[in-house]
Write a protein that holds these residues in place. Structure first.
Motif, PDB file in Angstrom:
ATOM      1  N   CYS A  21     -38.994  39.738 -30.936  1.00 27.01           N
ATOM      2  CA  CYS A  21     -37.938  40.582 -31.492  1.00 27.01           C
ATOM      3  C   CYS A  21     -38.430  41.970 -31.867  1.00 27.01           C
ATOM      4  N   GLN A  23     -40.527  43.941 -30.426  1.00 26.58           N
ATOM      5  CA  GLN A  23     -40.950  44.873 -29.377  1.00 26.58           C
ATOM      6  C   GLN A  23     -39.869  45.054 -28.310  1.00 26.58           C
ATOM      7  N   PRO A  24     -38.702  45.544 -28.693  1.00 30.38           N
ATOM      8  CA  PRO A  24     -37.661  45.728 -27.692  1.00 30.38           C
ATOM      9  C   PRO A  24     -38.045  46.819 -26.677  1.00 30.38           C
ATOM     10  N   GLU A  25     -38.974  47.726 -27.093  1.00 32.61           N
ATOM     11  CA  GLU A  25     -39.369  48.803 -26.178  1.00 32.61           C
ATOM     12  C   GLU A  25     -40.354  48.314 -25.129  1.00 32.61           C
ATOM     13  N   ALA A  26     -40.840  47.059 -25.313  1.00 36.79           N
ATOM     14  CA  ALA A  26     -41.834  46.517 -24.385  1.00 36.79           C
ATOM     15  C   ALA A  26     -41.174  46.028 -23.101  1.00 36.79           C
ATOM     16  N   GLN A  27     -40.260  46.813 -22.594  1.00 35.69           N
ATOM     17  CA  GLN A  27     -39.563  46.437 -21.371  1.00 35.69           C
ATOM     18  C   GLN A  27     -40.028  47.329 -20.229  1.00 35.69           C
ATOM     19  N   VAL A  28     -39.984  46.781 -19.043  1.00 37.60           N
ATOM     20  CA  VAL A  28     -40.281  47.564 -17.860  1.00 37.60           C
ATOM     21  C   VAL A  28     -38.945  47.989 -17.257  1.00 37.60           C
ATOM     22  N   ILE A  29     -38.734  49.292 -17.186  1.00 38.73           N
ATOM     23  CA  ILE A  29     -37.463  49.805 -16.676  1.00 38.73           C
ATOM     24  C   ILE A  29     -37.739  50.751 -15.507  1.00 38.73           C
ATOM     25  N   LYS A 170     -40.834  52.973 -16.329  1.00 39.26           N
ATOM     26  CA  LYS A 170     -41.151  53.065 -17.748  1.00 39.26           C
ATOM     27  C   LYS A 170     -41.812  51.755 -18.170  1.00 39.26           C
ATOM     28  N   ARG A 171     -43.062  51.851 -18.609  1.00 36.76           N
ATOM     29  CA  ARG A 171     -43.790  50.656 -19.065  1.00 36.76           C
ATOM     30  C   ARG A 171     -44.109  50.809 -20.536  1.00 36.76           C
ATOM     31  N   PRO A 172     -44.408  49.702 -21.220  1.00 38.17           N
ATOM     32  CA  PRO A 172     -44.807  49.801 -22.632  1.00 38.17           C
ATOM     33  C   PRO A 172     -46.113  50.580 -22.753  1.00 38.17           C
TER      34      PRO A 172
END
Ligand SMILES: [Ca+2]
Length: 174
Positions: A21, A23-29, A170-172
């Motif tokens: 919960c 680390q929502p920014e830990a997404q690969v976009i 976009k990576r963490p």
């Protein structure tokens, strides 16, 4: 002992839940992708052509015939909203009889600050190599949000290079 194990398991699940919960920014976009099946949007038009027979995605790639050192300007993203992340420029590259180095280059422009680059000098290609995935990072701190990103291919010597299947991701940060 059994009780202890149960507590350990519950604690473990609890930790997993918290990390999941927090680390929502830990997404690969994927921010941009360029298939190079045609020259649409391609900036450089000299010494380059679409090769329909040789590609990593089966639909054609960009073939660069370099008589000498050259920087091939491929794409510019324009304004993109990304910060507090590791920006990754990824592409597949194949080379033939290259006498120098072949690597990716990315320039990030920041309003009021100028342009900064990242170059794939740690894993350059040379000679003749089959399709290889190359990726270079640009570390963006909080409030370092580029208003333009330039994606280039550098060849420091003569030879033939194919590039295909470009992604800007976009990576963490970690
Ligand atoms: Ca392609």
């Amino acid at each position: 002992m059994l009780k202890n194990s149960a507590i350990t398991i519950i604690l473990g699940l609890f930790i997993v839940a918290i990390t999941g919960c927090s680390q929502p920014e830990a997404q690969v976009i994927e921010l941009k992708s360029y298939s190079l099946d045609d020259t649409q949007g391609l900036l450089s038009q000299t010494g380059v052509e679409i090769d329909k027979d040789i590609s990593s995605d089966g639909n054609g790639s960009l073939k660069v015939t370099a008589p000498e050192s050259t920087v091939v300007r491929l794409f510019e993203t324009g304004d993109i909203d990304v910060e507090n992340a590791r920006l990754a420029y990824k592409a597949n590259i194949k080379t033939q009889d290259v006498e120098g180095k072949v690597y990716l280059e990315m320039w990030c422009h920041f309003a009021g600050k100028g342009e900064f680059f990242s170059r794939g000098l740690q894993s350059p290609l040379t000679g003749s190599v089959e399709w290889t995935t190359e990726e270079i990072p640009f570390f963006l701190k909080k409030e370092q949000n580029p208003d333009n990103v330039k994606l280039n291919l550098v060849i420091t010597g003569k030879g033939t290079v194919w590039i295909d299947d470009i992604h800007l991701i976009k990576r963490p940060l970690k």
